[in-house]
Design an enzyme around this catalytic site. Sequence first.
Site, PDB file in Angstrom:
ATOM      1  N   HIS A  58     -29.984  31.002  93.803  1.00  0.00           N
ATOM      2  CA  HIS A  58     -29.704  30.248  95.035  1.00  0.00           C
ATOM      3  C   HIS A  58     -30.646  30.733  96.136  1.00  0.00           C
ATOM      4  O   HIS A  58     -30.405  31.735  96.801  1.00  0.00           O
ATOM      5  CB  HIS A  58     -28.234  30.453  95.438  1.00  0.00           C
ATOM      6  CG  HIS A  58     -27.793  29.556  96.558  1.00  0.00           C
ATOM      7  ND1 HIS A  58     -26.607  28.852  96.537  1.00  0.00           N
ATOM      8  CD2 HIS A  58     -28.379  29.228  97.737  1.00  0.00           C
ATOM      9  CE1 HIS A  58     -26.481  28.142  97.650  1.00  0.00           C
ATOM     10  NE2 HIS A  58     -27.557  28.358  98.398  1.00  0.00           N
ATOM     11  N   HIS A  61     -33.432  28.742  98.931  1.00  0.00           N
ATOM     12  CA  HIS A  61     -34.015  27.476  99.386  1.00  0.00           C
ATOM     13  C   HIS A  61     -35.515  27.614  99.632  1.00  0.00           C
ATOM     14  O   HIS A  61     -35.940  28.561 100.289  1.00  0.00           O
ATOM     15  CB  HIS A  61     -33.342  27.027 100.688  1.00  0.00           C
ATOM     16  CG  HIS A  61     -31.884  26.690 100.517  1.00  0.00           C
ATOM     17  ND1 HIS A  61     -31.429  25.396 100.427  1.00  0.00           N
ATOM     18  CD2 HIS A  61     -30.792  27.482 100.413  1.00  0.00           C
ATOM     19  CE1 HIS A  61     -30.108  25.404 100.295  1.00  0.00           C
ATOM     20  NE2 HIS A  61     -29.690  26.656 100.277  1.00  0.00           N
ATOM     21  N   ASP A  66     -37.432  25.831 101.646  1.00  0.00           N
ATOM     22  CA  ASP A  66     -37.801  25.779 103.072  1.00  0.00           C
ATOM     23  C   ASP A  66     -37.174  26.921 103.867  1.00  0.00           C
ATOM     24  O   ASP A  66     -37.416  27.044 105.064  1.00  0.00           O
ATOM     25  CB  ASP A  66     -37.455  24.410 103.686  1.00  0.00           C
ATOM     26  CG  ASP A  66     -36.055  23.954 103.361  1.00  0.00           C
ATOM     27  OD1 ASP A  66     -35.366  24.646 102.591  1.00  0.00           O
ATOM     28  OD2 ASP A  66     -35.630  22.905 103.871  1.00  0.00           O
ATOM     29  N   GLY A  86     -26.521  21.275 103.306  1.00  0.00           N
ATOM     30  CA  GLY A  86     -26.365  20.782 104.672  1.00  0.00           C
ATOM     31  C   GLY A  86     -24.958  21.060 105.171  1.00  0.00           C
ATOM     32  O   GLY A  86     -24.187  21.754 104.509  1.00  0.00           O
ATOM     33  N   HIS A 131     -22.948  23.383  97.060  1.00  0.00           N
ATOM     34  CA  HIS A 131     -22.611  24.293  98.170  1.00  0.00           C
ATOM     35  C   HIS A 131     -21.151  24.030  98.539  1.00  0.00           C
ATOM     36  O   HIS A 131     -20.797  22.903  98.907  1.00  0.00           O
ATOM     37  CB  HIS A 131     -23.458  23.979  99.407  1.00  0.00           C
ATOM     38  CG  HIS A 131     -24.817  24.604  99.426  1.00  0.00           C
ATOM     39  ND1 HIS A 131     -25.881  24.078  98.749  1.00  0.00           N
ATOM     40  CD2 HIS A 131     -25.285  25.704 100.078  1.00  0.00           C
ATOM     41  CE1 HIS A 131     -26.957  24.838  98.976  1.00  0.00           C
ATOM     42  NE2 HIS A 131     -26.621  25.827  99.779  1.00  0.00           N
ATOM     43  N   GLU A 182     -18.508  27.737 102.014  1.00  0.00           N
ATOM     44  CA  GLU A 182     -19.409  28.465 102.917  1.00  0.00           C
ATOM     45  C   GLU A 182     -19.059  28.082 104.352  1.00  0.00           C
ATOM     46  O   GLU A 182     -18.561  28.888 105.121  1.00  0.00           O
ATOM     47  CB  GLU A 182     -20.877  28.130 102.610  1.00  0.00           C
ATOM     48  CG  GLU A 182     -21.870  28.846 103.515  1.00  0.00           C
ATOM     49  CD  GLU A 182     -23.295  28.323 103.369  1.00  0.00           C
ATOM     50  OE1 GLU A 182     -23.481  27.155 102.979  1.00  0.00           O
ATOM     51  OE2 GLU A 182     -24.234  29.082 103.697  1.00  0.00           O
ATOM     52  N   ASP A 197     -30.341  33.107  99.375  1.00  0.00           N
ATOM     53  CA  ASP A 197     -30.121  31.885 100.146  1.00  0.00           C
ATOM     54  C   ASP A 197     -31.367  31.485 100.941  1.00  0.00           C
ATOM     55  O   ASP A 197     -31.979  30.467 100.649  1.00  0.00           O
ATOM     56  CB  ASP A 197     -28.898  32.012 101.069  1.00  0.00           C
ATOM     57  CG  ASP A 197     -28.333  30.651 101.474  1.00  0.00           C
ATOM     58  OD1 ASP A 197     -28.677  29.639 100.822  1.00  0.00           O
ATOM     59  OD2 ASP A 197     -27.540  30.592 102.429  1.00  0.00           O
TER      60      ASP A 197
HETATM   61 ZN    ZN Z   1     -27.753  27.590 100.346  1.00  0.00          ZN
END
Ligand code: ZN
Length: 371
Positions: free
Chosen positions: A25, A27, A29, A186, A213, A216, A313
Amino acid sequence: MTIDASGDVSIDGVSLRSLPKVSLHDHLDGAIRPATIIELARDAGVDAPAADADGLVAWMLQQTSGGSLESYLEVFRLTTDVTQTREALVRVAREYVEDLAADGVVYGEVRWAPQLHVAGGLSLEDAVDAVREGLEAGEDAASARGHDIRVNQLLSAMRNQDDAVSVARLAVANRGEGVVGFDIAGPEAGYPASGHREAFDYLAENFFPTTVHAGEGDGVESIRSALVDGRAMRLGHGVRLAEDLTIVDRDAEEVRVQFGDVARWVRDREIPLELSPSSNVQTGAIAEWGDQIADHPFDLLYQLGFAVTVNTDNRTMSRTSLTRELALLVEAFGYDLEDIEAFQLNAAAAAFLSVEEREELIEIIGEGFDV
Ligand SMILES: [Zn+2]
């Protein structure tokens, strides 16, 4: 033990960085090198909030310490603004792999949302192809330095947009071409997995793996929807699943808890939790328990037999690495090499790979930890 400036720590004389690791996990970006963001912003004519990498790091730290997932997500506007061309995507994907390789990662799954990278005229397929090209270049560069690593793509749909089906179709169309799973990302609260039921039905009909996701920015009901509507095979964080546990009795030896139905399902079916200690602290996901790594219910979940995995993350926003996340857990909970290996084996078993590939990965980890 002391965590050094690079985030590494030595356990029984072994550097955590040197050990084989699996990253599930992380990302794309959220992992761009600060210096690269500055250069890409210049190329793209985007106003950067700082003139150099150090200033940018300071700005991001300020933006991401707000304790809410929403303020944390604001930083992504900059990183997506500067990655709207094929060249930019190839570069960040290549550097992504090189950075993971330097951290001792042997297998990774990089997630990103193609729909956020088509404002410059790329098609969704062009964007996936560009990331694939960059990942392969990164694998080749690592291999040339003697480090074998493979990184596959997970395509994320944005949960606050309503075209998840097109991302699901894109993911399935690229099966066998380095895309191994689907995710939704998101803002979580107010946007449950049930809102994307059509996409998840399509994926299930095509037997395509999903991670969602959940748990969280929202609680147990969002996790329930990820499992029921999203048929999630893994949970992105899932940390607030611990809200479905009631501690009955706890002493030094043992903790006895009462399981809610969601927590029991996830534990007994060994649905992997993609926990991300630093990020979970920064977004306030663990606010119920505190605001330090030592307050994270990671250890509770581990002791209770959940399939816990350790993740970064967003390496850039959290200024971290997989090695550093593991070191922070060692510092907070006193884990030894056997524990660290268990987290890697959980991640290898949870990878969206074939049985043969997972067994190979498990073998690599076993050999690497046989020190
Ligand atoms: Zn994430």
